[in-house]
Scaffold this motif. Structure first.
Motif, short mmCIF file in Angstrom:
data_model
loop_
_atom_site.label_atom_id
_atom_site.label_comp_id
_atom_site.label_asym_id
_atom_site.label_seq_id
_atom_site.Cartn_x
_atom_site.Cartn_y
_atom_site.Cartn_z
N GLN A 32 0.83 -1.20 0.00
CA GLN A 32 0.00 0.00 0.00
C GLN A 32 0.87 1.25 0.00
OE1 GLN A 32 -2.62 -0.06 3.37
NE2 GLN A 32 -3.37 -2.10 2.93
N VAL A 33 0.26 2.35 -0.38
CA VAL A 33 0.89 3.66 -0.32
C VAL A 33 0.05 4.49 0.64
CG1 VAL A 33 1.57 5.67 -1.68
CG2 VAL A 33 1.70 3.39 -2.69
N TYR A 34 0.63 5.51 1.26
CA TYR A 34 -0.04 6.34 2.27
C TYR A 34 -0.42 5.51 3.49
CZ TYR A 34 -0.52 10.34 -0.89
OH TYR A 34 -0.26 11.39 -1.71
N THR A 35 0.57 4.87 4.07
CA THR A 35 0.35 4.07 5.27
C THR A 35 0.79 4.86 6.50
OG1 THR A 35 2.54 3.08 5.16
CG2 THR A 35 0.75 1.92 4.00
N GLN A 36 0.85 4.20 7.63
CA GLN A 36 1.32 4.84 8.87
C GLN A 36 2.74 5.35 8.69
OE1 GLN A 36 -0.48 5.63 11.47
NE2 GLN A 36 1.26 6.53 12.52
N ASN A 37 3.54 4.67 7.90
CA ASN A 37 4.90 5.13 7.64
C ASN A 37 4.88 6.53 7.01
OD1 ASN A 37 7.84 4.47 7.48
ND2 ASN A 37 7.46 4.88 5.32
N SER A 38 3.99 6.78 6.08
CA SER A 38 3.87 8.10 5.46
C SER A 38 3.53 9.16 6.49
CB SER A 38 2.79 8.10 4.38
OG SER A 38 3.07 7.15 3.40
N VAL A 39 2.64 8.82 7.40
CA VAL A 39 2.23 9.75 8.46
C VAL A 39 3.41 10.06 9.38
CG1 VAL A 39 0.69 10.03 10.45
CG2 VAL A 39 -0.16 8.97 8.35
N GLU A 40 4.17 9.04 9.75
CA GLU A 40 5.32 9.23 10.64
C GLU A 40 6.40 10.09 9.98
OE1 GLU A 40 6.47 5.27 11.74
OE2 GLU A 40 4.62 4.96 12.89
N ILE A 41 6.63 9.87 8.71
CA ILE A 41 7.63 10.67 7.98
C ILE A 41 7.16 12.13 7.89
CG2 ILE A 41 8.77 11.01 5.75
CD1 ILE A 41 9.85 8.62 7.33
N ALA A 42 5.87 12.34 7.62
CA ALA A 42 5.33 13.71 7.56
C ALA A 42 5.51 14.41 8.91
CB ALA A 42 3.85 13.68 7.17
N GLN A 43 5.36 13.67 10.00
CA GLN A 43 5.56 14.25 11.33
C GLN A 43 7.03 14.63 11.55
OE1 GLN A 43 3.05 15.07 13.52
NE2 GLN A 43 4.72 16.17 14.52
N ILE A 44 7.94 13.80 11.06
CA ILE A 44 9.36 14.13 11.16
C ILE A 44 9.65 15.42 10.40
CG2 ILE A 44 11.68 13.40 10.42
CD1 ILE A 44 10.75 10.51 11.06
N TYR A 45 9.06 15.57 9.21
CA TYR A 45 9.23 16.81 8.45
C TYR A 45 8.71 18.00 9.26
CZ TYR A 45 9.86 13.88 4.23
OH TYR A 45 10.30 12.99 3.30
N LYS A 46 7.54 17.86 9.83
CA LYS A 46 6.93 18.93 10.61
C LYS A 46 7.79 19.28 11.83
CE LYS A 46 2.63 20.19 12.88
NZ LYS A 46 1.30 19.74 13.28
N ASP A 47 8.27 18.27 12.54
CA ASP A 47 9.10 18.48 13.73
C ASP A 47 10.39 19.24 13.40
OD1 ASP A 47 7.17 17.09 15.15
OD2 ASP A 47 8.36 15.24 15.31
N ASN A 48 10.87 19.05 12.18
CA ASN A 48 12.12 19.70 11.76
C ASN A 48 11.89 20.96 10.93
OD1 ASN A 48 14.54 17.92 12.57
ND2 ASN A 48 12.97 16.48 11.93
N LYS A 49 10.64 21.41 10.90
CA LYS A 49 10.26 22.63 10.17
C LYS A 49 10.62 22.55 8.68
CE LYS A 49 10.61 25.50 14.29
NZ LYS A 49 10.44 24.40 15.18
N PHE A 50 10.45 21.36 8.12
CA PHE A 50 10.69 21.14 6.69
C PHE A 50 9.34 21.20 5.98
CE2 PHE A 50 10.99 17.98 3.16
CZ PHE A 50 11.82 18.73 2.35
N ASN A 51 9.16 22.26 5.19
CA ASN A 51 7.88 22.47 4.51
C ASN A 51 8.01 22.46 2.99
OD1 ASN A 51 6.50 22.91 7.01
ND2 ASN A 51 7.51 24.90 7.09
N SER A 52 9.20 22.22 2.49
CA SER A 52 9.44 22.31 1.05
C SER A 52 9.37 20.95 0.37
CB SER A 52 10.81 22.93 0.80
OG SER A 52 10.89 24.19 1.39
#
Length: 84
Positions: A32-52
């Protein structure tokens, strides 16, 4: 070489052979695509202020992960230059 890239990562008569999404490979049962892994990676981006990143793709797509690495290396380079 272009034909191989297209066949593996974009389209083929039988579908994509090597989807460029980590969640596809971390899926345990049915890929599958867009699994919990995708959500966790998006949170890592957010935590590191990566928006690009490409919001229309899963956060764990190869293109987004490479952009994040570039972002992280720029921060490390800045910190090193500032401290040394």
């Amino acid at each position: 070489m272009n034909a191989d890239f297209t066949r593996l990562f974009i389209a083929d008569l039988d579908g994509i052979k090597a989807p460029p999404f980590a969640s596809f490979y971390y899926s345990t049962d049915v890929p599958q695509v867009y699994t919990q892994n995708s959500v966790e990676i998006a949170q890592i981006y957010k935590d590191n202020k990566f928006n690009s990143y490409f919001a229309e793709l899963p956060a764990d797509s190869v293109s987004n992960e490479l952009l994040f690495l570039e972002f992280a290396f720029k921060i490390i380079k800045f910190v090193l230059q500032k401290n040394f």
